[in-house]
Write an enzyme that holds these catalytic residues in place. Sequence first.
Site, PDB file in Angstrom:
ATOM      1  CB  THR A 284      -0.653   0.683   1.287  1.00  0.00           C
ATOM      2  OG1 THR A 284      -0.494   0.247   2.630  1.00  0.00           O
ATOM      3  CG2 THR A 284      -1.868  -1.220   1.337  1.00  0.00           C
ATOM      4  CG  ASP A 285       1.297   5.633  -0.703  1.00  0.00           C
ATOM      5  OD1 ASP A 285       2.501   6.195  -0.583  1.00  0.00           O
ATOM      6  OD2 ASP A 285       1.038   6.268  -1.979  1.00  0.00           O
ATOM      7  CG  PHE A 286       3.296   7.112   4.793  1.00  0.00           C
ATOM      8  CD1 PHE A 286       4.087   7.221   4.796  1.00  0.00           C
ATOM      9  CD2 PHE A 286       2.002   7.731   6.035  1.00  0.00           C
ATOM     10  CE1 PHE A 286       4.458   7.159   5.981  1.00  0.00           C
ATOM     11  CE2 PHE A 286       2.506   7.870   7.059  1.00  0.00           C
ATOM     12  CZ  PHE A 286       4.102   7.681   7.356  1.00  0.00           C
ATOM     13  CB  THR A 287      -1.554   5.472   6.839  1.00  0.00           C
ATOM     14  OG1 THR A 287      -1.797   6.844   6.255  1.00  0.00           O
ATOM     15  CG2 THR A 287      -0.451   5.393   7.783  1.00  0.00           C
ATOM     16  CB  ALA A 288      -3.203   3.442   1.599  1.00  0.00           C
TER      17      ALA A 288
END
Length: 762
Positions: A284-288
């Site tokens: 995932t992207d950051f905290t997605a």
Amino acid sequence: MKRITAFAILVALVINDGVAQTKSDVKMNQFISTLMKKMTLEEKLGQLNLPTSGDITTGQASNSEVAKQITEGKVGGLFNIKSVEKIRDVQKIAVEKSRLKIPLIFGMDVIHGYSTVFPIPLGLSCTWDMELIEKSARIAAIEASADGINWTFSPMVDISRDARWGRFAEGSGEDPYIGSQIAKAMVKGYQGSDLSKNNTIMACVKHFALYGAIEAGRDYNTVDMSRIRMYNEYFPPYKAAVDAGAGSVMTSFNEIDGVPASGNKWLMTDVLRRQWGFNGFVVTDFTAINEMIAHGMGDLKTVSALSLRAGVDMDMVGEGFLTTLKQSLKEGKVTQAQIDLACKRILEAKYKLGLFDDPFRYCDVQRSKTEIFTDAHRSAAREIAANSFVLLKNEKNVLPLRKKGTIGLIGPLADAKENMVGTWSVAADYNKPLSVLSALTNAVGNNAKIVYAKGSNLTADTALETRATMFGKTLRRDSRSTEAMLKEALEVANRSDVIVAALGESAEMSGESSSRTDIGIPDVQKDLLKALLKTGKPVVLVLFAGRPMTLKWESENVPAILNVWFGGSEAGSAIADVLFGDVNPSGKLTATFPQNVGQVPLFYNHKNTGRPLAEGKWFEKFRSNYLDVSNDPLFPFGFGLSYTSFSYGDISLSKGTLKPGEAITASIKVTNTGSREGKEVVQLYIRDLVGTVTRPVKELKGFQKISLKAGETKTVTFRITEEDLKFYNSDLNFLAEPGDFKLFIGTNSRDLKEADFKLLSK
């Protein structure tokens, strides 16, 4: 030479679940299968967890909070940690103190170079030179891997047509064809031919998918589009990167068909894995995952289970997988097979990187001393930067400048070395680049005099300038009044023979979370430029930009405009090279420049309406147009001038009809009609005149960058097959439909020669 027989090839393959596997694949599968049998559920979930490096310092790694998690087998990798010493310390914890001694993978945002920084990706794309782009990624991989990194969150291949979006700077523009070529070049540059070598790094294609089409140009916003548009216009660069062998894919923040990408099974499993055959891992992207809560998809446990079921393998920072999947497994919301598959994919990536053979293969202290920011790398960065600049205007041949007399250098970007590297340059040393002022001073030596004034701040709005100069990229805001700064600038201008105005955006006016509704040159800078023009001296606008900008007034009033984007570590020297003519500019736009922001989104390969405006018309009632501005762009896709000139002959086709399985060749003579050697990007476009679904007015299908000496003529030839004419129809079948086509060749998407041909049915 040893003969390789078909039998020899056959015995090198083993059939497993209907898929041919090499001996190395079988060996990897056996190793990972054996390892996973030893792993507890908690250790498997730990492999799916990607935290940041947190509070780790050199020599104190074992005392950090994340070290405790690593020891307990709760971490699969780390990102945003650099230096061989730090990474070795952390890797030692994993392979010496954790129960199963599984090595970590180390990632970083190596976006357009590492210590040696290249132009921002939008600028890189404007070279239209795949060899140079691949070379930039190869150098980035060498440097990052020499500093302990083995995984990069790049390339970013999102198609974007809305210049308000800050992350426009991080991609390759508006076109799926050139975007696909760049995606392949970047993956090849990062990963090389053997990912287990210690000077390669694993690519991570992002952001999957459609992120560049966010509504209103506002970052993290919603995306909504038809499947046909996805497949024909936005998916191709992602697929090209996957086909090139990218080892990992990153999810996007936006939703697709009402489901956020990180929880979208159709996207992550049906398209990415089943249709495209991707066999790497998805992060995932950051905290997605956590952010799906705000999207309205449920609590952390619910969205974490949704993400795993969708086909996501690794959770960046959020720790939802780590803290909730055990309970979801008990409740039957996820299965052990889903957890095992995600874990297996992470372990496979580590195996392919050679980390199980040698966890410290990227921790060679000698390499970190000799292979980073080398003279050879800097020389390449300088060459690539100069090739990325786009000459937008050069009235009366103001450029190139002569190294004589007095040159006035004015503007807030003139002495701003920290801004040369642009956005997403996290490994750069901002003290190393030369400012434009230093570079021009070095270039002229004793032959000319450079006089300087800042002229204005970035913008009149102090708070806006603060937001636009983050991460140490200060412009050292001047406390003097606007009037005092302007007075000083005019004093400098009046004693100069020519004025170079270094204006535009700061490095962090584009990039992530840097969307703008006003995409012109900021207020006080424009006032400064107007005042400089009133002196009557020749003015060259050196434009710093991270997006297509609105430059209508500038294009009508400034004699010369050189768009230098943000050129990286060697930007200053490259700017001097082009301004003084040591390098002839050859960059071409990969994004359309609008006349004003009201035209956005604006792109060359649009569809026709049922009421198209007649060619050459500005306005006609009951046609598709504006009352206040023409439909035309300010600068079209593919546009870029040179210090020389080129002329095109007529197109010659080898034949007028194309049968399936055959090819047509289209040839055109290009002549350098100027007085100096230069490079030209010869562009091929095709239009499908009639289809079962509407087709764009033209689509880029090929290009060649050629070098021509003064007076030289070359014949450029393109080969067109049925494959070049294929598209996805309403049933999402990829095919070419028989019928009439137009073929265009020229210097940009507007100025073209044309010819007709027909595709015959089988």
